[in-house]
Write a protein that holds these residues in place. Structure first.
Motif, PDB file in Angstrom:
ATOM      1  N   TYR A  96     -18.089  55.632   1.508  1.00 54.39           N
ATOM      2  CA  TYR A  96     -19.526  55.375   1.305  1.00 54.39           C
ATOM      3  C   TYR A  96     -19.439  54.089   0.616  1.00 54.39           C
ATOM      4  N   GLY A  98     -21.713  50.251  -0.224  1.00 55.50           N
ATOM      5  CA  GLY A  98     -23.085  49.800  -0.567  1.00 55.50           C
ATOM      6  C   GLY A  98     -22.931  48.727  -1.735  1.00 55.50           C
ATOM      7  N   MET A 118     -36.632  55.379   5.537  1.00 52.13           N
ATOM      8  CA  MET A 118     -35.277  55.683   5.329  1.00 52.13           C
ATOM      9  C   MET A 118     -34.618  55.023   4.173  1.00 52.13           C
ATOM     10  N   TYR A 120     -31.044  54.776   1.889  1.00 56.64           N
ATOM     11  CA  TYR A 120     -29.873  55.158   1.815  1.00 56.64           C
ATOM     12  C   TYR A 120     -29.184  55.012   0.470  1.00 56.64           C
ATOM     13  N   MET A 122     -27.013  56.735  -2.855  1.00 55.86           N
ATOM     14  CA  MET A 122     -26.252  57.954  -3.302  1.00 55.86           C
ATOM     15  C   MET A 122     -25.904  57.602  -4.820  1.00 55.86           C
ATOM     16  N   ASP A 131     -26.593  51.556  -3.114  1.00 58.52           N
ATOM     17  CA  ASP A 131     -27.840  51.218  -2.153  1.00 58.52           C
ATOM     18  C   ASP A 131     -26.784  50.802  -0.828  1.00 58.52           C
ATOM     19  N   ALA A 132     -26.849  51.708   0.331  1.00 59.56           N
ATOM     20  CA  ALA A 132     -26.240  51.277   1.449  1.00 59.56           C
ATOM     21  C   ALA A 132     -27.122  50.781   2.316  1.00 59.56           C
ATOM     22  N   ARG A 133     -28.419  50.455   1.967  1.00 60.57           N
ATOM     23  CA  ARG A 133     -29.383  50.163   3.046  1.00 60.57           C
ATOM     24  C   ARG A 133     -28.969  48.839   3.722  1.00 60.57           C
ATOM     25  N   GLY A 136     -24.006  48.757   3.654  1.00 63.33           N
ATOM     26  CA  GLY A 136     -23.444  49.895   3.982  1.00 63.33           C
ATOM     27  C   GLY A 136     -22.620  50.134   4.975  1.00 63.33           C
ATOM     28  N   ARG A 140     -23.705  55.803   5.727  1.00 65.76           N
ATOM     29  CA  ARG A 140     -24.935  56.159   4.948  1.00 65.76           C
ATOM     30  C   ARG A 140     -25.807  56.857   6.009  1.00 65.76           C
ATOM     31  N   TYR A 141     -25.158  57.316   7.204  1.00 69.35           N
ATOM     32  CA  TYR A 141     -25.894  58.304   8.036  1.00 69.35           C
ATOM     33  C   TYR A 141     -25.766  59.825   7.619  1.00 69.35           C
ATOM     34  N   ASN A 143     -26.256  62.887   6.774  1.00 68.60           N
ATOM     35  CA  ASN A 143     -27.493  63.638   6.120  1.00 68.60           C
ATOM     36  C   ASN A 143     -27.168  64.844   5.189  1.00 68.60           C
TER      37      ASN A 143
END
Length: 161
Positions: A96, A98, A118, A120, A122, A131-133, A136, A140-141, A143
């Motif tokens: 993961y 970001g 949305m 993203y 963690m 922040d993976a917006r 990332g 980031r997908y 769920n």
């Protein structure tokens, strides 16, 4: 990036040698709790005595599972495992990535993103969030699930956690 010398953090793992056949076992080393670095959730460095047989460089070598991004309806996008390749308990799925954000900046970030549906983000620990917006990976997908089948583990790679 922290500086280190070549002698730092050797795990002490070496490939198994078969005296009867005079060959080295090609099974990867450093893949379980017998490797002190693996047990501490740290990747081996370039000085690992197992050399090319070191199996504890999965993040550095980008050795993650084959994944697909799918549409999940109202929830947006999701991530699923490509079923051609199996997965077993303890397997590394994906890193993961970001931008690391300190907790003190979290509120201002949420204000900037308030119109976004949305997010993203963690929690890495109590003070750092990822922040993976924008920067990332497809991780980031992943769920939320009320019946999770994966876990997040924080690993140290080349001195950075």
């Amino acid at each position: 990036r922290p500086k280190y010398t070549k002698a730092e953090d050797p795990c002490g793992c070496t490939p198994n040698y078969n005296l009867e056949t005079d060959t080295i076992d090609i099974t990867p080393c450093c893949t379980d709790m017998s490797c002190v670095l693996f047990a501490c959730q740290m990747e081996c460095r370039s000085n690992c005595e197992a050399g090319e047989l070191c199996g504890n460089k999965r993040i550095t070598k980008k050795e993650w599972k084959a994944l697909k991004v799918i549409k999940t309806g109202y929830k947006g996008l999701g991530l699923v495992l490509d079923h051609e390749h199996g997965v077993k308990a303890g397997d590394f799925i994906i890193e993961y990535t970001g931008v690391a954000i300190k907790k003190e900046y979290l509120d201002s970030m949420f204000r900037r993103y308030r119109m976004e549906r949305m997010l993203y983000i963690m929690a890495l620990d109590n003070d750092v969030y990822i922040d993976a917006r924008r920067k990332g990976s497809i991780a980031r997908y992943i769920n939320h699930s009320c019946q999770p089948n994966c876990a997040v583990h924080r690993w140290k790679v080349r001195g950075i956690s």
